[in-house]
Design an enzyme around this catalytic site. Structure first.
Site, mmCIF file in Angstrom:
data_model
loop_
_atom_site.group_PDB
_atom_site.id
_atom_site.type_symbol
_atom_site.label_atom_id
_atom_site.label_comp_id
_atom_site.label_asym_id
_atom_site.label_seq_id
_atom_site.Cartn_x
_atom_site.Cartn_y
_atom_site.Cartn_z
ATOM 1 N N CYS A 183 0.823 -1.223 -0.198
ATOM 2 C CA CYS A 183 -0.538 0.119 -0.553
ATOM 3 C C CYS A 183 1.346 1.466 0.062
ATOM 4 O O CYS A 183 1.227 1.592 1.042
ATOM 5 C CB CYS A 183 -0.834 -0.254 1.060
ATOM 6 S SG CYS A 183 -1.614 1.555 1.178
ATOM 7 N N CYS B 289 0.088 4.229 2.292
ATOM 8 C CA CYS B 289 -0.288 3.614 3.660
ATOM 9 C C CYS B 289 1.369 4.189 3.945
ATOM 10 O O CYS B 289 1.806 4.894 4.985
ATOM 11 C CB CYS B 289 -0.436 2.263 3.911
ATOM 12 S SG CYS B 289 -2.021 1.279 3.085
ATOM 13 N N ASP B 290 2.139 4.002 2.756
ATOM 14 C CA ASP B 290 3.840 3.567 3.545
ATOM 15 C C ASP B 290 4.647 4.592 2.698
ATOM 16 O O ASP B 290 5.608 4.366 3.067
ATOM 17 C CB ASP B 290 4.450 1.549 3.625
ATOM 18 C CG ASP B 290 3.602 1.222 4.278
ATOM 19 O OD1 ASP B 290 2.739 1.772 5.628
ATOM 20 O OD2 ASP B 290 2.819 -0.027 4.695
#
Ligand code: NDP
Length: 320
Positions: free
Chosen positions: A138, A141-142
């Site tokens: 992701c 997200c990261d």
């Protein structure tokens, strides 16, 4: 064969941000929800490390801790959270029937489905070893953790194209590994990728191994599947964007799905094609796939379930 039977007003299947948010709202509305967590309580977020983009956590929080907080909040209002998986459903008549762990039958006035989706992985042992330590599925997200660094991404669909351009805004350089000599992504997305100066697309190439120092990712070994030549590319992050599989096998034949298996809901609501069955979170959303959007749709599902039950009760009262 199922042996025990129990009736509930609101059954929630799945325990990610969507399911727990539905549980908080349903419990506060006195629907006495029962939740079956599935085999991975907390869902996909329990496989991530830091979560920095969920509002309300100014200092960030780990995925597993955040899901613990969600669970505690759902239980605080009386949600009965149970470990177990739903093995089959029967939505042919009311109340709905759901079999848990292949032995217990639950009848439910409303069912909220929040079984999520599972990221597809390449299946390399090194990918597992460094998952959360440089390997991620992701970018939104990261990606932030790799600000100013070099990363690689594998995949050639719309997700990979979108994530590559997202990463390009944060990272110094993005290597994009495409296993064929063309993209699967839409023309517009491909155009955007090819016009982003710090994305280097490497065609006919697969990730053969994730390289690391035992703690973090240090590079990838890329294999040109036409020439057989292997090249080590130094990167700090490796993103897998080869698609997701919605967890909807048990609903086949009952609920309307798109061609890739995502549940269809009535636009602007969480209603499925079956009365009293609602879907929220990634199981019905291949587009946003964020904890916060999943949580928002979980809230919607609980409100839809509550209003559905209230409307039924009104109907009974009018008739009596
Ligand atoms: P897709 O299934 O569309 O694409 C998966 C990609 O991963 C393909 O390019 C495939 O390669 C590649 N791949 C699969 N397995 C491997 C492997 N083992 N090694 C290397 N590459 C591999 O998934 P997406 O998640 O990209 O998209 C899912 C759906 O969501 C699509 O319908 C898409 O259009 C949609 N979507 C739309 C967006 C938008 O409109 N903005 C954004 C994101 C998704 P190959 O092509 O060779 O099979």
């Amino acid at each position: 064969m199922s042996q025990e039977t129990e009736h509930v007003q609101c059954l929630i299947i799945g325990s990610g941000p969507a399911g727990y948010t539905a549980a908080i709202y349903a419990a506060r509305a006195d629907l006495k929800p029962v939740m079956y967590t599935g085999m991975q309580p907390g869902g996909q977020l329990t496989q991530t490390t830091e979560v920095d983009n969920f509002p309300g956590y100014p200092g960030g929080i780990t995925g597993p801790e955040m899901m613990e907080d969600f669970r505690k909040q759902a239980e605080r209002f009386g949600t009965d959270v149970r470990f177990g998986y739903v093995s089959s459903v029967d939505f042919s008549s009311l109340p709905h029937k759901v079999v848990v762990d292949e032995i217990k039958t639950i009848t439910a006035d409303t069912v909220i489905i929040s079984t999520g989706a599972t990221a597809k992985w390449l299946g390399l042992p090194s990918e597992q070893q460094y998952n959360g330590f440089g390997v991620s599925a992701c970018a939104v997200c990261d990606g932030f953790f790799f600000k100013g660094q070099d990363v690689a991404i594998v995949g050639a669909g719309d997700t990979a194209a979108e994530e590559a351009t997202y990463l390009a805004k944060l990272c110094r350089k993005v290597y994009m590994l495409v296993r064929r000599d063309e993209f699967r992504a839409s023309k517009a997305m491909v155009h955007r990728v090819l016009n982003t100066p710090n994305i280097e697309v490497i065609y006919n190439t697969e990730a053969k191994e994730i390289l690391g120092n035992g703690k973090n990712v240090t590079g990838i070994r890329a294999l040109n599947n036409q020439t057989g030549v292997e090249t080590d590319i130094p990167v700090e992050g490796f993103f897998v964007a080869i698609g997701h599989k919605p967890n909807t096998d048990i609903f086949q034949g009952w609920l309307d799905m798109d061609e890739t298996g995502y549940l269809k809901t009535v636009p602007g609501s969480t209603k499925t094609n079956i009365e009293g069955v609602f879907a929220c979170g990634d199981v019905q959303d291949h587009y946003y796939r964020q904890a916060i959007t999943a949580a928002g749709s979980g809230c919607m599902a609980a409100l839809d379930a509550e209003r559905y039950l209230a409307a039924k009760e009104d109907h009974v009262n009018v008739l009596s």
